[in-house]
Scaffold this motif. Structure first.
Motif, PDB file in Angstrom:
ATOM      1  N   ILE A 117      36.403  37.585 -99.146  1.00  9.22           N
ATOM      2  CA  ILE A 117      35.017  37.771 -99.595  1.00  9.22           C
ATOM      3  C   ILE A 117      34.675  39.257 -99.658  1.00  9.22           C
ATOM      4  CG2 ILE A 117      32.596  37.303 -99.038  1.00  9.22           C
ATOM      5  CD1 ILE A 117      33.543  34.717 -97.669  1.00  9.22           C
ATOM      6  N   TYR A 118      35.122  39.999 -98.658  1.00 10.96           N
ATOM      7  CA  TYR A 118      34.910  41.455 -98.647  1.00 10.96           C
ATOM      8  C   TYR A 118      35.542  42.103 -99.884  1.00 10.96           C
ATOM      9  CZ  TYR A 118      35.542  46.326 -97.134  1.00 10.96           C
ATOM     10  OH  TYR A 118      35.559  47.704 -97.061  1.00 10.96           O
ATOM     11  N   MET A 119      36.763  41.688-100.222  1.00 13.89           N
ATOM     12  CA  MET A 119      37.437  42.237-101.389  1.00 13.89           C
ATOM     13  C   MET A 119      36.730  41.843-102.685  1.00 13.89           C
ATOM     14  SD  MET A 119      39.812  44.247-100.530  1.00 13.89           S
ATOM     15  CE  MET A 119      40.429  44.468-102.202  1.00 13.89           C
ATOM     16  N   ARG A 120      36.060  40.713-102.666  1.00 18.52           N
ATOM     17  CA  ARG A 120      35.292  40.324-103.854  1.00 18.52           C
ATOM     18  C   ARG A 120      34.148  41.315-104.077  1.00 18.52           C
ATOM     19  NH1 ARG A 120      32.086  37.138-107.011  1.00 18.52           N
ATOM     20  NH2 ARG A 120      33.229  35.564-108.209  1.00 18.52           N
ATOM     21  N   GLY A 121      33.497  41.693-102.983  1.00 21.81           N
ATOM     22  CA  GLY A 121      32.441  42.690-103.091  1.00 21.81           C
ATOM     23  C   GLY A 121      32.968  44.021-103.590  1.00 21.81           C
ATOM     24  N   LEU A 122      34.088  44.466-103.027  1.00 27.33           N
ATOM     25  CA  LEU A 122      34.678  45.732-103.460  1.00 27.33           C
ATOM     26  C   LEU A 122      35.069  45.691-104.931  1.00 27.33           C
ATOM     27  CD1 LEU A 122      37.082  46.869-100.572  1.00 27.33           C
ATOM     28  CD2 LEU A 122      34.743  47.594-101.048  1.00 27.33           C
ATOM     29  N   PHE A 152      26.521  42.887-104.137  1.00 27.41           N
ATOM     30  CA  PHE A 152      25.533  42.791-103.061  1.00 27.41           C
ATOM     31  C   PHE A 152      25.525  41.374-102.482  1.00 27.41           C
ATOM     32  CE2 PHE A 152      21.325  42.177-101.257  1.00 27.41           C
ATOM     33  CZ  PHE A 152      21.105  43.368-100.582  1.00 27.41           C
ATOM     34  N   ASN A 153      25.553  40.376-103.360  1.00 27.73           N
ATOM     35  CA  ASN A 153      25.569  38.978-102.900  1.00 27.73           C
ATOM     36  C   ASN A 153      26.854  38.651-102.154  1.00 27.73           C
ATOM     37  OD1 ASN A 153      23.039  38.454-104.004  1.00 27.73           O
ATOM     38  ND2 ASN A 153      23.889  37.829-105.986  1.00 27.73           N
ATOM     39  N   ASP A 154      27.971  39.234-102.601  1.00 28.84           N
ATOM     40  CA  ASP A 154      29.247  39.009-101.907  1.00 28.84           C
ATOM     41  C   ASP A 154      29.189  39.552-100.480  1.00 28.84           C
ATOM     42  OD1 ASP A 154      30.443  37.839-104.152  1.00 28.84           O
ATOM     43  OD2 ASP A 154      31.146  39.763-104.920  1.00 28.84           O
ATOM     44  N   PHE A 155      28.701  40.774-100.340  1.00 25.62           N
ATOM     45  CA  PHE A 155      28.624  41.381 -99.010  1.00 25.62           C
ATOM     46  C   PHE A 155      27.613  40.650 -98.121  1.00 25.62           C
ATOM     47  CE2 PHE A 155      30.024  45.418-101.306  1.00 25.62           C
ATOM     48  CZ  PHE A 155      31.333  45.293-100.872  1.00 25.62           C
ATOM     49  N   ARG A 156      26.517  40.210 -98.721  1.00 24.11           N
ATOM     50  CA  ARG A 156      25.530  39.450 -97.942  1.00 24.11           C
ATOM     51  C   ARG A 156      26.130  38.134 -97.462  1.00 24.11           C
ATOM     52  NH1 ARG A 156      19.925  38.441-100.781  1.00 24.11           N
ATOM     53  NH2 ARG A 156      21.285  37.309-102.225  1.00 24.11           N
ATOM     54  N   ARG A 157      26.880  37.488 -98.319  1.00 21.93           N
ATOM     55  CA  ARG A 157      27.553  36.239 -97.942  1.00 21.93           C
ATOM     56  C   ARG A 157      28.511  36.475 -96.776  1.00 21.93           C
ATOM     57  NH1 ARG A 157      32.175  33.598-101.732  1.00 21.93           N
ATOM     58  NH2 ARG A 157      32.843  31.885-100.369  1.00 21.93           N
ATOM     59  N   LEU A 158      29.228  37.583 -96.838  1.00 19.43           N
ATOM     60  CA  LEU A 158      30.158  37.921 -95.757  1.00 19.43           C
ATOM     61  C   LEU A 158      29.418  38.093 -94.438  1.00 19.43           C
ATOM     62  CD1 LEU A 158      32.869  38.926 -94.557  1.00 19.43           C
ATOM     63  CD2 LEU A 158      32.266  41.206 -95.405  1.00 19.43           C
ATOM     64  N   ILE A 159      28.335  38.858 -94.455  1.00 18.00           N
ATOM     65  CA  ILE A 159      27.591  39.154 -93.230  1.00 18.00           C
ATOM     66  C   ILE A 159      26.929  37.898 -92.663  1.00 18.00           C
ATOM     67  CG2 ILE A 159      25.584  40.405 -92.340  1.00 18.00           C
ATOM     68  CD1 ILE A 159      26.350  42.674 -94.285  1.00 18.00           C
ATOM     69  N   GLU A 160      26.416  37.049 -93.556  1.00 19.21           N
ATOM     70  CA  GLU A 160      25.739  35.837 -93.090  1.00 19.21           C
ATOM     71  C   GLU A 160      26.719  34.821 -92.502  1.00 19.21           C
ATOM     72  OE1 GLU A 160      23.598  34.474 -96.489  1.00 19.21           O
ATOM     73  OE2 GLU A 160      21.932  35.888 -96.210  1.00 19.21           O
ATOM     74  N   LYS A 161      27.889  34.675 -93.140  1.00 17.61           N
ATOM     75  CA  LYS A 161      28.849  33.673 -92.680  1.00 17.61           C
ATOM     76  C   LYS A 161      29.755  34.188 -91.565  1.00 17.61           C
ATOM     77  CE  LYS A 161      30.726  30.638 -95.184  1.00 17.61           C
ATOM     78  NZ  LYS A 161      31.584  29.873 -96.123  1.00 17.61           N
ATOM     79  N   LYS A 166      35.313  42.157 -88.864  1.00 17.80           N
ATOM     80  CA  LYS A 166      35.564  43.598 -88.785  1.00 17.80           C
ATOM     81  C   LYS A 166      35.173  44.318 -90.072  1.00 17.80           C
ATOM     82  CE  LYS A 166      40.475  43.151 -90.027  1.00 17.80           C
ATOM     83  NZ  LYS A 166      41.863  43.412 -89.562  1.00 17.80           N
ATOM     84  N   TYR A 167      34.874  43.545 -91.130  1.00 16.85           N
ATOM     85  CA  TYR A 167      34.450  44.142 -92.399  1.00 16.85           C
ATOM     86  C   TYR A 167      32.929  44.148 -92.546  1.00 16.85           C
ATOM     87  CZ  TYR A 167      39.319  42.928 -93.258  1.00 16.85           C
ATOM     88  OH  TYR A 167      40.684  42.800 -93.149  1.00 16.85           O
ATOM     89  N   ALA A 168      32.218  43.547 -91.587  1.00 14.56           N
ATOM     90  CA  ALA A 168      30.768  43.394 -91.709  1.00 14.56           C
ATOM     91  C   ALA A 168      30.040  44.734 -91.711  1.00 14.56           C
ATOM     92  CB  ALA A 168      30.239  42.506 -90.585  1.00 14.56           C
ATOM     93  N   ALA A 169      30.453  45.649 -90.854  1.00  9.38           N
ATOM     94  CA  ALA A 169      29.763  46.948 -90.764  1.00  9.38           C
ATOM     95  C   ALA A 169      29.885  47.729 -92.069  1.00  9.38           C
ATOM     96  CB  ALA A 169      30.336  47.766 -89.604  1.00  9.38           C
ATOM     97  N   ASP A 170      31.081  47.754 -92.637  1.00  9.50           N
ATOM     98  CA  ASP A 170      31.269  48.461 -93.905  1.00  9.50           C
ATOM     99  C   ASP A 170      30.515  47.762 -95.028  1.00  9.50           C
ATOM    100  OD1 ASP A 170      32.808  50.640 -95.377  1.00  9.50           O
ATOM    101  OD2 ASP A 170      33.390  48.870 -96.541  1.00  9.50           O
ATOM    102  N   ALA A 171      30.489  46.439 -94.992  1.00  7.77           N
ATOM    103  CA  ALA A 171      29.751  45.683 -96.006  1.00  7.77           C
ATOM    104  C   ALA A 171      28.268  46.037 -95.952  1.00  7.77           C
ATOM    105  CB  ALA A 171      29.952  44.188 -95.790  1.00  7.77           C
ATOM    106  N   GLN A 172      27.735  46.205 -94.733  1.00 17.11           N
ATOM    107  CA  GLN A 172      26.326  46.569 -94.568  1.00 17.11           C
ATOM    108  C   GLN A 172      26.038  47.930 -95.194  1.00 17.11           C
ATOM    109  OE1 GLN A 172      23.885  44.531 -92.835  1.00 17.11           O
ATOM    110  NE2 GLN A 172      22.579  45.934 -93.966  1.00 17.11           N
TER     111      GLN A 172
END
Length: 257
Positions: A117-122, A152-161, A166-172
């Protein structure tokens, strides 16, 4: 009647075309033979070595062949995850997104689904960026931000789920960057409307920035746009409210007389 010289040239050209076709076929067969002669583990180690050396094009070719030949083998999950990264590094965004979606759909409980999911955002961020324009200093904030919104939606999905990923902080952090990009887009469109005397539409864009991106650096511009537009529209109450907010938060604004 065809002269001897012309006839000779035609024959020579035909021979060269045939030879060229023959020379390429064995090479393709050799590559396929090499792939078929190696085990899955050996192919994977080759691909990892290519990635370590930065040869991502060759690595993705090997990983793709491995994924096709052994789609359900013991290495299949790791191959797909590495393939996602390889596609991302080589700019093959469509392939990357397709591989990500396939992986997350088939492996919703995998321990590395947060990485996918993180890579989807990137990957979606990469689609929206243009390195050449950034290098030469061209501002294209008015370009369609749909991929940024998706990122933005990809990173939000990562943080919520996966809040503990370990990728949540960078996603934020990346979400904050994307919000700034989206706010800048709204400001750009607002100024476009102002140049065409569409002050209602421009003021609405400014208000949208304040309501949806209040933690970006573009709030001051949004308020200034609202003040100017309401002034042009002779909407004194709305203008005064916008000016009051501007004075309170940005007392050094040039719009404050």
């Amino acid at each position: 009647m065809i002269s001897k010289i012309k006839l000779k040239n035609i024959i020579l050209s035909s021979v060269l075309v045939v030879l060229a076709g023959c020379s390429s076929a064995p090479e393709d067969e050799d590559v396929d033979l090499v792939l078929r002669s190696k085990s899955a583990q050996s192919l994977y180690e080759d691909a990892k070595e290519k990635m370590r050396l930065g040869n991502f094009n060759a690595a993705t070719e090997t990983l793709s062949a491995l994924d096709s030949r052994f789609p359900f083998g013991p290495l299949s999950h790791q191959v797909q995850l590495d393939l996602i990264y390889g596609y991302y590094k080589t700019g093959k965004t469509d392939e990357a997104l397709a591989t990500i979606d396939r992986f997350t759909r088939l492996n919703p409980n995998h321990s590395d689904v947060d990485y996918a999911i993180y890579m989807r955002g990137l990957t979606n961020m990469e689609v929206d960026s243009n390195l050449f324009q950034e290098l030469v200093g061209i501002d294209r904030s008015d370009r369609d931000p749909s991929n940024s919104r998706q990122a933005f939606n990809d990173f939000r999905r990562l943080i919520e789920k996966y809040p503990n990923s370990k990728y949540a902080a960078d996603a934020q952090k990346r979400m904050l960057h994307i919000k700034s990009r989206l706010a800048k887009y709204e400001i750009s469109i607002a100024r476009y409307y102002m140049r065409r005397d569409a002050y209602v539409a421009a003021a609405n864009r400014g208000r949208y920035v304040i309501e949806h991106y209040p933690d970006t650096t573009h709030v001051q511009e949004a308020l200034e746009i609202m003040v100017e537009c309401y002034d042009q529209l002779q909407l004194d109450e709305l203008k005064n409210n916008a000016m009051k907010t501007l004075k309170l938060n940005y007392p050094n604004s040039s719009f404050i007389s």
